[in-house]
Design an enzyme around this catalytic site. Structure first.
Site, PDB file in Angstrom:
ATOM      1  N   ASN A  43      -9.732   5.243  -3.509  1.00 19.49           N
ATOM      2  CA  ASN A  43      -9.428   4.842  -4.705  1.00 19.49           C
ATOM      3  C   ASN A  43     -10.529   3.993  -5.042  1.00 19.49           C
ATOM      4  O   ASN A  43     -11.072   3.113  -4.299  1.00 19.49           O
ATOM      5  CB  ASN A  43      -8.226   4.101  -4.785  1.00 19.49           C
ATOM      6  CG  ASN A  43      -7.115   4.980  -4.437  1.00 19.49           C
ATOM      7  OD1 ASN A  43      -6.890   5.974  -4.444  1.00 19.49           O
ATOM      8  ND2 ASN A  43      -6.033   4.257  -3.577  1.00 19.49           N
ATOM      9  N   HIS A  79     -12.659   1.216   0.978  1.00 17.66           N
ATOM     10  CA  HIS A  79     -11.963   1.540   2.286  1.00 17.66           C
ATOM     11  C   HIS A  79     -11.495   3.068   2.122  1.00 17.66           C
ATOM     12  O   HIS A  79     -11.486   3.721   0.957  1.00 17.66           O
ATOM     13  CB  HIS A  79     -10.620   0.907   2.602  1.00 17.66           C
ATOM     14  CG  HIS A  79      -9.691   0.732   1.411  1.00 17.66           C
ATOM     15  ND1 HIS A  79     -10.210  -0.100   0.432  1.00 17.66           N
ATOM     16  CD2 HIS A  79      -8.866   1.409   0.826  1.00 17.66           C
ATOM     17  CE1 HIS A  79      -9.307  -0.152  -0.809  1.00 17.66           C
ATOM     18  NE2 HIS A  79      -8.282   0.905  -0.496  1.00 17.66           N
TER      19      HIS A  79
HETATM   20  P1  AMP Z   1      -6.052   1.015  -2.415  1.00 20.05           P
HETATM   21  O1  AMP Z   1      -4.991   1.014  -3.848  1.00 20.05           O
HETATM   22  O2  AMP Z   1      -6.798   2.086  -2.109  1.00 20.05           O
HETATM   23  O3  AMP Z   1      -6.811  -0.317  -2.909  1.00 20.05           O
HETATM   24  O4  AMP Z   1      -5.320   0.686  -1.239  1.00 20.05           O
HETATM   25  C1  AMP Z   1      -5.106  -0.719  -0.644  1.00 20.05           C
HETATM   26  C2  AMP Z   1      -4.169  -0.437   0.666  1.00 20.05           C
HETATM   27  O5  AMP Z   1      -4.091  -1.441   1.475  1.00 20.05           O
HETATM   28  C3  AMP Z   1      -2.703  -0.148   0.299  1.00 20.05           C
HETATM   29  O6  AMP Z   1      -2.208   1.359   1.027  1.00 20.05           O
HETATM   30  C4  AMP Z   1      -2.143  -1.227   1.002  1.00 20.05           C
HETATM   31  O7  AMP Z   1      -0.898  -0.774   1.448  1.00 20.05           O
HETATM   32  C5  AMP Z   1      -2.904  -1.704   2.181  1.00 20.05           C
HETATM   33  N1  AMP Z   1      -2.844  -2.931   2.379  1.00 20.05           N
HETATM   34  C6  AMP Z   1      -2.977  -4.098   1.754  1.00 20.05           C
HETATM   35  N2  AMP Z   1      -2.703  -5.315   2.328  1.00 20.05           N
HETATM   36  C7  AMP Z   1      -2.782  -4.769   3.792  1.00 20.05           C
HETATM   37  C8  AMP Z   1      -2.827  -5.360   4.980  1.00 20.05           C
HETATM   38  N3  AMP Z   1      -2.828  -6.749   5.139  1.00 20.05           N
HETATM   39  N4  AMP Z   1      -3.111  -4.781   6.283  1.00 20.05           N
HETATM   40  C9  AMP Z   1      -2.904  -3.388   6.192  1.00 20.05           C
HETATM   41  N5  AMP Z   1      -2.892  -2.761   4.921  1.00 20.05           N
HETATM   42  C10 AMP Z   1      -2.899  -3.487   3.840  1.00 20.05           C
END
Ligand code: AMP
Length: 104
Positions: free
Chosen positions: A85, A98
């Site tokens: 994203n 990521h």
């Molecule tokens: P995005 O929308 O691509 O920015 O996705 C961010 C992702 O990070 C989401 O799927 C969240 O569930 C994940 N996320 C947020 N905080 C954490 C955390 N502390 N540990 C693991 N995953 C996380």
């Protein structure tokens, strides 16, 4: 600017880390949307694909090459999905590049 993923890299907050090397950390998404849901992040704090520069070519290639290895290690021999994203318009919530790796 550092994000929650920067804190994970620096071990300031816990995460379920499944792989790490000198350039990359891989951990389980806290809110998994599949049996396997990993996040592959560079240790370099790049906000999004918009901020990539030519010097990041090797790093991004390294991350891509890791994906099938990680998938196989998780038992995803039949295949897997990936998602990146980018920006608010792309639904990005954490501004540290990521790759989502998902599979069942
Ligand atoms: P995005 O929308 O691509 O920015 O996705 C961010 C992702 O990070 C989401 O799927 C969240 O569930 C994940 N996320 C947020 N905080 C954490 C955390 N502390 N540990 C693991 N995953 C996380």
């Amino acid at each position: 600017m550092s994000t929650i993923f920067g804190k994970i890299i620096r071990r300031e907050i816990p995460a379920d880390i499944v792989y790490e090397d000198d350039r990359v950390v891989v951990f389980k998404d806290i809110n998994p949307r599949a049996r396997v849901h990993l996040l592959v992040i560079p240790k370099k704090e790049i906000a999004s694909l918009f901020e990539l520069t030519p010097e990041d070519k090797d790093l991004m290639g390294h991350m891509m090459l890791l994906l099938p290895q990680l998938a196989k290690a998780q038992g995803l021999n039949a295949g897997f999905r990936t998602q990146i994203n980018t920006g608010e318009g792309g639904g990005q919530e954490v501004f540290h590049v990521h790759i989502h790796l998902l599979g069942n």
